[in-house]
Design a protein around this motif. Structure first.
Motif, PDB file in Angstrom:
ATOM      1  N   LEU A  25      15.410 -40.271   8.034  1.00  0.00           N
ATOM      2  CA  LEU A  25      16.317 -40.733   6.982  1.00  0.00           C
ATOM      3  C   LEU A  25      17.772 -40.751   7.428  1.00  0.00           C
ATOM      4  O   LEU A  25      18.630 -41.237   6.696  1.00  0.00           O
ATOM      5  N   ARG A  26      18.038 -40.175   8.593  1.00  0.00           N
ATOM      6  CA  ARG A  26      19.425 -40.154   9.071  1.00  0.00           C
ATOM      7  C   ARG A  26      19.820 -41.544   9.555  1.00  0.00           C
ATOM      8  O   ARG A  26      19.169 -42.141  10.391  1.00  0.00           O
ATOM      9  N   ARG A  27      20.913 -42.037   9.010  1.00  0.00           N
ATOM     10  CA  ARG A  27      21.384 -43.364   9.384  1.00  0.00           C
ATOM     11  C   ARG A  27      22.344 -43.267  10.571  1.00  0.00           C
ATOM     12  O   ARG A  27      22.832 -42.180  10.903  1.00  0.00           O
ATOM     13  N   ARG A  28      22.603 -44.389  11.166  1.00  0.00           N
ATOM     14  CA  ARG A  28      23.542 -44.421  12.278  1.00  0.00           C
ATOM     15  C   ARG A  28      24.934 -43.974  11.827  1.00  0.00           C
ATOM     16  O   ARG A  28      25.655 -43.317  12.549  1.00  0.00           O
ATOM     17  N   SER A  29      25.306 -44.353  10.602  1.00  0.00           N
ATOM     18  CA  SER A  29      26.614 -43.962  10.076  1.00  0.00           C
ATOM     19  C   SER A  29      26.722 -42.456   9.886  1.00  0.00           C
ATOM     20  O   SER A  29      27.810 -41.881   9.982  1.00  0.00           O
ATOM     21  N   ASP A  30      25.588 -41.779   9.613  1.00  0.00           N
ATOM     22  CA  ASP A  30      25.608 -40.319   9.474  1.00  0.00           C
ATOM     23  C   ASP A  30      25.940 -39.653  10.806  1.00  0.00           C
ATOM     24  O   ASP A  30      26.733 -38.707  10.857  1.00  0.00           O
ATOM     25  N   ALA A  31      25.317 -40.144  11.871  1.00  0.00           N
ATOM     26  CA  ALA A  31      25.608 -39.594  13.194  1.00  0.00           C
ATOM     27  C   ALA A  31      27.050 -39.874  13.598  1.00  0.00           C
ATOM     28  O   ALA A  31      27.738 -39.013  14.157  1.00  0.00           O
ATOM     29  N   LEU A  32      27.516 -41.092  13.285  1.00  0.00           N
ATOM     30  CA  LEU A  32      28.911 -41.437  13.604  1.00  0.00           C
ATOM     31  C   LEU A  32      29.884 -40.557  12.828  1.00  0.00           C
ATOM     32  O   LEU A  32      30.881 -40.083  13.368  1.00  0.00           O
ATOM     33  N   GLU A  33      29.569 -40.293  11.571  1.00  0.00           N
ATOM     34  CA  GLU A  33      30.424 -39.427  10.761  1.00  0.00           C
ATOM     35  C   GLU A  33      30.440 -38.004  11.310  1.00  0.00           C
ATOM     36  O   GLU A  33      31.469 -37.326  11.278  1.00  0.00           O
ATOM     37  N   ALA A  34      29.299 -37.557  11.821  1.00  0.00           N
ATOM     38  CA  ALA A  34      29.247 -36.218  12.413  1.00  0.00           C
ATOM     39  C   ALA A  34      30.184 -36.121  13.611  1.00  0.00           C
ATOM     40  O   ALA A  34      30.896 -35.119  13.785  1.00  0.00           O
TER      41      ALA A  34
END
Length: 199
Positions: A25-34
């Motif tokens: 469920l983790r989106r690419r934007s979630d990783a980028l935000e991290a």
């Protein structure tokens, strides 16, 4: 009477570092935000601490030079000092008056210094001069210099740390708006399909 469950019961347990874990469920934007959050914190903390420490040492060094180079000299009033007024009462009865002193070059110098009100012409006062025999304020003591340097270091460090922090907040807000726009787009596409019967 039956008690209603608290809101925390509906949220579920808090999952730390979820943006860094493998998750379908983790989106690419979630990783980028991290990565944005991590970068902002590292730059804010490291940059703030380093600039704060550097500023503290710089101020301490400058004030130490003043203590080493500025020296007290005896001067004499060349006129009667005026009486204290309401505006000078807060300065412990000290007023500005013309004084004259002999510099390190042996020449006579003149200027204005703070003296006790109503002092007579010829009264001796102690003034501070720099290497060029110009009047300066009394240099800060060691304890005063440490307090002043620490305050400057904290202010400069906090100001420097605030720049990447605010920049990170702006980036995250834009990412959040983009994420909400993507959700709206997806809802507009798939929302009408809900409730349709298949088969």
């Amino acid at each position: 009477m039956r008690r209603l469950p608290s809101m925390t019961a509906f949220r579920g347990p808090r999952v730390w570092w979820w943006r860094w874990r493998s998750n379908p469920l983790r989106r690419r934007s979630d990783a980028l935000e991290a990565w944005v959050v991590l970068t902002v914190w590292v730059v804010s903390v490291v940059g703030g601490v380093l600039t704060g420490v550097a500023s503290t040492h710089s101020v301490e060094h400058g004030l130490a030079q003043e203590r080493a180079q500025w020296r007290p000299v005896v001067a004499r009033l060349t006129e009667d000092a005026p009486k204290a007024t309401a505006s000078t009462a807060s300065g412990a009865g000290r007023v500005w008056a013309d004084v004259r002193w002999t510099g390190t070059d042996g020449r006579s110098h003149a200027g204005e210094a703070r003296v006790t009100a109503r002092s007579r012409t010829g009264t001796t006062v102690t003034v501070w001069t720099d290497g060029s025999d110009s009047l300066v304020t009394r240099p800060a003591s060691l304890s005063e210099a440490q307090i002043r340097a620490a305050m400057v270091g904290v202010l400069v460090g906090a100001s420097v740390a605030a720049v990447p922090y605010l920049g990170g907040r702006i980036v995250r807000e834009r990412m959040e708006r983009r994420r909400m726009a993507q959700w709206d787009e997806a809802w507009a596409r798939f929302g009408p399909m809900w409730g349709r019967k298949t088969g």
